[in-house]
Enzyme design. Structure first.
Site, mmCIF file in Angstrom:
data_model
loop_
_atom_site.group_PDB
_atom_site.id
_atom_site.type_symbol
_atom_site.label_atom_id
_atom_site.label_comp_id
_atom_site.label_asym_id
_atom_site.label_seq_id
_atom_site.Cartn_x
_atom_site.Cartn_y
_atom_site.Cartn_z
ATOM 1 N N LYS A 40 0.756 -1.307 -0.128
ATOM 2 C CA LYS A 40 -0.131 0.170 -0.023
ATOM 3 C C LYS A 40 0.862 1.301 0.027
ATOM 4 C CE LYS A 40 -2.142 -1.844 3.513
ATOM 5 N NZ LYS A 40 -2.648 -3.248 3.850
ATOM 6 N N GLY B 107 -5.213 -14.696 11.478
ATOM 7 C CA GLY B 107 -4.322 -14.080 10.231
ATOM 8 C C GLY B 107 -4.838 -12.867 9.653
ATOM 9 N N LYS C 12 -5.847 3.089 2.421
ATOM 10 C CA LYS C 12 -6.682 2.739 1.459
ATOM 11 C C LYS C 12 -7.464 3.695 1.025
ATOM 12 C CE LYS C 12 -6.436 -2.185 3.202
ATOM 13 N NZ LYS C 12 -7.163 -3.179 4.067
#
Ligand code: HSE
Length: 346
Positions: free
Chosen positions: A130, A211, A229
């Site tokens: 990202k 996870g 994001k």
């Protein structure tokens, strides 16, 4: 000429892409005209191998599985071992760099420097990191364009659920004036487990075991992951250079079980919502817990599932829901990028 691929970083996501490539070799060639060789892997922990003619992918994966690194890949003519990431980007014959290093999302490094190095040499990059997109979109996108390189980053928002390419390609011609979404699976899992009566601490622990959470779950629960994001959506879809740190952000760490239960009694649900809004030329964004009516489509999204809703002037509201993480889903997002690269497209 086959596409020549170098993996910079070879953890779970990179290995999953390598497996997909190996399994789908014929299909990729026949359906999409994508012929490729994996020529290099360079990973700070697992070592590096470079074979200009192409490595044997199955042997590479077996070597990693058996020994934990690539150093024991059998020696053969032309094979070079030990190149670091920049040697591999600069000196190998790869024309596509799969950038999947373990990157500090706060600084975006080393992924930003890897992208820059590749673009400077006219090499294309596909990545799930990202940092480069959230922190350096303008600079890197411009450099890639100048050098005629392709940059794919579908997996940076909602992994293999096409949250980035779909609005740009399929919803083309609409003015998308608002995007809102549940972009972090960990926090949505925690909130929906709390709705079932679990404590915040127990739900977070379970999200870590499953996870979903980042290595340091602070990034999830304080909303920073969703904020990166939101910055990617602002930059890429709304074409507004919002910096992640300028997006007001509140997470769910101070939310109580009582708040969640109280909302349910009033036929409402708390969801951590990332919102990007266009008003004329001004684009603003936020990440915060919002109280939604129970019949709001985003309130119906439970567990680690992600969802995103695009408000379009012509098509109306369009919602996309799916996985936001996972090895196969994230590996697949790289495959989407690679196929688009092969077709010379967006
Ligand atoms: N920790 C993230 C999540 C993973 O929970 O959604 C994907 O970025």
């Amino acid at each position: 000429m086959p596409t020549k691929i170098a993996f910079i970083g070879f953890g779970g996501v990179g290995q999953t892409l390598a497996e997909l490539l190996s399994k789908q070799r014929e299909d990729l060639s026949e359906k999409y005209g994508l012929n490729y060789e994996v020529v290099a892997v360079s990973d700070v922990m697992k070592g590096a191998v470079y074979q200009p003619k192409g490595l044997n992918i199955n042997r590479l994966l077996e070597t990693v599985k058996e020994t934990g690194n690539v150093e024991k890949y059998p020696d053969e003519e032309g094979l070079i071992k030990g190149w670091d990431s920049f040697d591999t980007i600069n000196k190998s014959n790869a024309n596509v760099i799969v950038e999947v290093t373990f990157t500090d999302v706060k600084t975006g490094q080393p992924a930003i420097d890897h992208c820059r190095a590749a673009f400077e040499r006219g090499k294309s990059v596909i990545t799930t990191n990202k940092g480069p997109v959230a922190l350096a979109y303008r600079e890197l996108a411009q450099l890639a364009e100048e050098k005629g390189a392709f940059w794919g980053f579908e997996g940076t928002v909602m992994s293999g659920t096409p949250a980035l390419r779909m609005p740009i390609t399929t919803l083309i011609g609409n003015n998308i004036y608002e995007i809102k979404g549940i972009l972090n699976g960990t926090t949505n899992y925690i909130l929906t487990e709390m709705e079932k009566g679990k404590s915040y601490e127990k739900a977070l622990k379970k999200a870590q075991e499953l996870g979903y959470a980042e290595a340091d779950p602070t990034s999830d629960v304080e909303g920073y992951d969703a904020r990166y994001k939101a910055a990617i959506l602002s930059n890429y879809i709304m074409e507004a250079p919002l910096a992640a740190e300028d997006i007001p952000c509140e997470g769910i760490s101070s939310m109580t079980e009582e708040q969640v239960q109280e909302a349910l009694k009033n036929k409402k649900k708390w969801r951590l919502i990332a919102r990007v809004k266009k008003d004329g030329k001004e684009v603003t964004a936020s990440v915060k817990p919002e109280l939604l009516d129970a019949d709001d489509p985003l309130a119906g999204v439970t567990g680690a599932t992600n969802a995103i809703l695009y408000e379009c002037d012509l098509a109306g509201p369009i919602m996309l829901t799916g996985a936001g993480a996972g090895l196969v889903e994230t590996g697949y997002s790289l495959l989407i990028d690679l196929i688009h690269f092969g077709k010379g497209g967006q």
